[in-house]
Write a protein that holds these residues in place. Structure first.
Motif, PDB file in Angstrom:
ATOM      1  N   LEU A   1       0.973  -1.350   0.131  1.00 17.24           N
ATOM      2  CA  LEU A   1       0.066  -0.062   0.080  1.00 17.24           C
ATOM      3  C   LEU A   1       0.850   1.376  -0.016  1.00 17.24           C
ATOM      4  N   PHE A   2       1.837   1.306   0.632  1.00 14.45           N
ATOM      5  CA  PHE A   2       2.915   2.522   0.788  1.00 14.45           C
ATOM      6  C   PHE A   2       3.535   2.527  -0.608  1.00 14.45           C
ATOM      7  N   THR A   3       3.975   1.493  -1.416  1.00 13.99           N
ATOM      8  CA  THR A   3       4.640   1.349  -2.434  1.00 13.99           C
ATOM      9  C   THR A   3       3.759   2.130  -3.622  1.00 13.99           C
ATOM     10  N   ALA A   4       2.219   1.843  -3.722  1.00 10.67           N
ATOM     11  CA  ALA A   4       1.527   2.459  -4.495  1.00 10.67           C
ATOM     12  C   ALA A   4       1.362   3.924  -4.266  1.00 10.67           C
ATOM     13  N   GLU A   5       1.394   4.333  -2.940  1.00 10.94           N
ATOM     14  CA  GLU A   5       1.328   5.882  -2.387  1.00 10.94           C
ATOM     15  C   GLU A   5       2.515   6.524  -2.887  1.00 10.94           C
ATOM     16  N   PHE A   6       3.664   5.812  -2.960  1.00 12.52           N
ATOM     17  CA  PHE A   6       4.877   6.258  -3.031  1.00 12.52           C
ATOM     18  C   PHE A   6       5.172   6.450  -4.545  1.00 12.52           C
ATOM     19  N   LEU A   7       4.895   5.551  -5.488  1.00  5.88           N
ATOM     20  CA  LEU A   7       4.934   5.767  -6.724  1.00  5.88           C
ATOM     21  C   LEU A   7       3.967   6.926  -7.476  1.00  5.88           C
ATOM     22  N   ARG A   8       2.812   6.927  -6.901  1.00  4.63           N
ATOM     23  CA  ARG A   8       2.078   8.263  -7.343  1.00  4.63           C
ATOM     24  C   ARG A   8       2.758   9.547  -7.063  1.00  4.63           C
ATOM     25  N   ASP A   9       3.437   9.434  -6.098  1.00  3.35           N
ATOM     26  CA  ASP A   9       4.202  10.968  -5.776  1.00  3.35           C
ATOM     27  C   ASP A   9       5.575  10.780  -5.959  1.00  3.35           C
ATOM     28  N   SER A  10       6.098   9.731  -6.920  1.00  2.94           N
ATOM     29  CA  SER A  10       7.660   9.662  -7.254  1.00  2.94           C
ATOM     30  C   SER A  10       8.354  10.564  -7.979  1.00  2.94           C
ATOM     31  N   GLN A  11       7.375  11.278  -8.829  1.00  7.33           N
ATOM     32  CA  GLN A  11       8.029  12.251  -9.538  1.00  7.33           C
ATOM     33  C   GLN A  11       8.446  13.264  -8.851  1.00  7.33           C
ATOM     34  N   GLY A  12       7.654  13.812  -7.863  1.00  9.49           N
ATOM     35  CA  GLY A  12       8.183  14.928  -6.937  1.00  9.49           C
ATOM     36  C   GLY A  12       9.262  14.647  -5.840  1.00  9.49           C
ATOM     37  N   ARG A  13       9.194  13.047  -5.325  1.00 11.77           N
ATOM     38  CA  ARG A  13      10.208  12.876  -4.396  1.00 11.77           C
ATOM     39  C   ARG A  13      11.343  12.360  -4.866  1.00 11.77           C
ATOM     40  N   LEU A  14      11.476  11.816  -6.266  1.00  4.49           N
ATOM     41  CA  LEU A  14      12.569  11.463  -6.775  1.00  4.49           C
ATOM     42  C   LEU A  14      13.344  12.100  -7.985  1.00  4.49           C
ATOM     43  N   ALA A  15      12.572  13.436  -8.034  1.00  3.83           N
ATOM     44  CA  ALA A  15      13.127  14.467  -9.378  1.00  3.83           C
ATOM     45  C   ALA A  15      14.442  14.919  -8.793  1.00  3.83           C
ATOM     46  N   VAL A  16      15.415  14.789  -9.801  1.00  8.76           N
ATOM     47  CA  VAL A  16      16.620  15.566  -9.522  1.00  8.76           C
ATOM     48  C   VAL A  16      16.918  16.610 -10.582  1.00  8.76           C
ATOM     49  N   ASP A  17      17.382  17.822 -10.008  1.00  7.05           N
ATOM     50  CA  ASP A  17      17.574  18.994 -10.823  1.00  7.05           C
ATOM     51  C   ASP A  17      16.266  19.337 -11.653  1.00  7.05           C
ATOM     52  N   GLY A  18      15.064  19.244 -10.966  1.00 10.51           N
ATOM     53  CA  GLY A  18      13.695  19.377 -11.557  1.00 10.51           C
ATOM     54  C   GLY A  18      13.499  18.365 -12.782  1.00 10.51           C
TER      55      GLY A  18
END
Length: 418
Positions: free
Chosen positions: A93-110
């Protein structure tokens, strides 16, 4: 050819090796991770994200910057919540939540990563003998917030008209947060973000662990270097047992088992199908214009191995006949480029071994996921960072996955292993 997985070498061509630091002289680390796959890189990312860890020196040792033989890169990339163990469901369940927010959490230099998350669902099928287990698992899953639907045979036929259902009694399908991703992209996203947060990746291999006064004091490396450590994380995947043995921990119940992924093309195949698991264990899912499929072999044909030699007998004898029965369109198909990868299998209960060793408290296990390491990587990385920084799990209590159960016999049997 061991594998024909697209995209594995693209980063190398773009200079990935320049981002890895050779350990030529002695360096010390507050936390050193052995293994830079998706689990190790997730742990490095989450640990380096915590304000309390700011200023700590975190390193990851990975011998192969191409990840060409990595279990992560060679996996099918499935994401599901349909487990029988509550902890595994919560991690998913946390993975699904994390993947939906991954573009913000894992972005590097925008620049956000594209993980290719397809919420196509998982569909577990059952005969009459399996519906009670399916219903029991469903009750646990939904009680924890997973959106899973139970279907009877008629509902299966209505929803999936391409399927042979006469020998089925029911099924369960994920309605949200289940499907598949590009596993290599998730690994690279964790790795790049961890490095952006100061984590040092070392291109080397551990050949020895120095232990003194019930603590891991440092590691010796194949390249000739030495690294003193504050904490040491064993994230070596299929080779976790070797790393544990270097620390004087004998016979960790983790074995490297080979799994084959067959790529097929079928002109009339169900391109909108979920990742479907037949009662026999044979699975398939769409992959662009093709399908990926496979099955875990019988234990008598499942030896410990580190090789990635491809075999096709299992496809001919088991996978194809089952697919053709379940989906008549698969009677006519073309076998394409296929590959093998490794599962790190816990031979005792098919669940993770997580946390410190009882007599070597700064040596932490993050091992043996029996094929669901990729989908649990975000939650496991977060949990391990909490354990190191706070001395306890703060979001999901994973204490039951500790090493102590291997000695007490208080095992946790996961029934839904694909």
């Amino acid at each position: 050819m061991a594998r024909d997985r697209p995209g594995l070498d693209e980063e190398v061509d773009q200079g990935i090796t320049r981002l890895l630091v050779p350990l030529m002289t002695e360096q010390s680390f507050d936390v050193l991770v052995v293994g830079g796959g998706v689990i190790g890189s997730s742990a490095a990312f989450f640990l380096s994200s915590l304000p309390e860890a700011r200023g700590s020196r975190i390193g990851v040792i990975e011998p192969d910057p191409t990840y060409a033989r990595s279990s992560t890169a060679l996996s099918v990339g499935g994401i599901r919540q349909q487990f029988s163990t509550p902890e595994n469901i919560l991690l998913s369940l946390f993975t699904a939540e994390f993947l939906r927010d991954s573009q913000g959490r894992l972005a590097v230099d925008g620049d956000p990563p594209d993980l290719g998350f397809v919420e196509g669902g998982y569909l577990f099928l059952a005969t009459e003998s399996g519906v009670a287990t399916l219903a029991a698992n469903h009750a646990v899953q939904t009680s924890l917030g997973a959106e899973i639907a139970l279907l009877d045979r008629g509902e299966l036929k209505t929803r999936y008209p391409w399927m042979e259902t006469t020998d089925l009694a029911g099924g369960s399908v994920g309605l949200k947060g289940e499907g598949w991703i590009d596993p290599y992209s998730l690994l690279q996203a964790f790795r790049k973000k961890a490095m952006d947060q100061g984590v040092v990746y070392l291109r080397d291999r551990v050949i020895g662990i120095e232990v003194e006064a019930q603590r891991a004091r440092g590691v010796r490396l194949e390249g000739g270097g030495r690294a003193p450590v504050g904490s040491l994380i064993n994230a070596a995947g299929p080779r976790a047992r070797e790393v544990a043995a270097m620390a004087g921990i004998p016979d960790l119940p983790v074995r490297s088992r080979k799994r084959f992924v067959y790529r097929i093309r079928c002109q009339d195949g169900p391109s909108d199908a979920p990742l479907t698991i037949d009662p026999s264990g044979v699975y398939f899912r769409p992959e662009g214009p093709d399908f990926l499929c496979g099955v875990s072999p019988d234990e008598r044909r499942d030896p410990d191995t580190y090789d990635l030699d491809m075999e096709y007998e299992l496809f001919e004898e088991s996978v194809w006949p089952t697919l053709a029965h379940r989906v008549p369109a698969f009677e006519v198909l073309k076998l394409g480029p296929s590959w093998a990868g490794h599962y790190a299998v816990n031979t005792l209960d098919q669940n993770a071994i997580l946390g410190p060793h009882p007599s070597l408290l700064n040596f932490l296990f993050v091992n043996r996921f029996s094929g669901h390491g990729l989908q649990h990587a975000p939650g496991i990385g977060r949990a391990l960072s909490e354990l190191i920084v706070h001395g306890e799990y703060r979001t999901i209590d994973l204490e039951r996955f500790g090493f102590q159960r291997l000695t007490t016999g208080d095992l946790i049997k996961e029934r839904n292993v694909v």
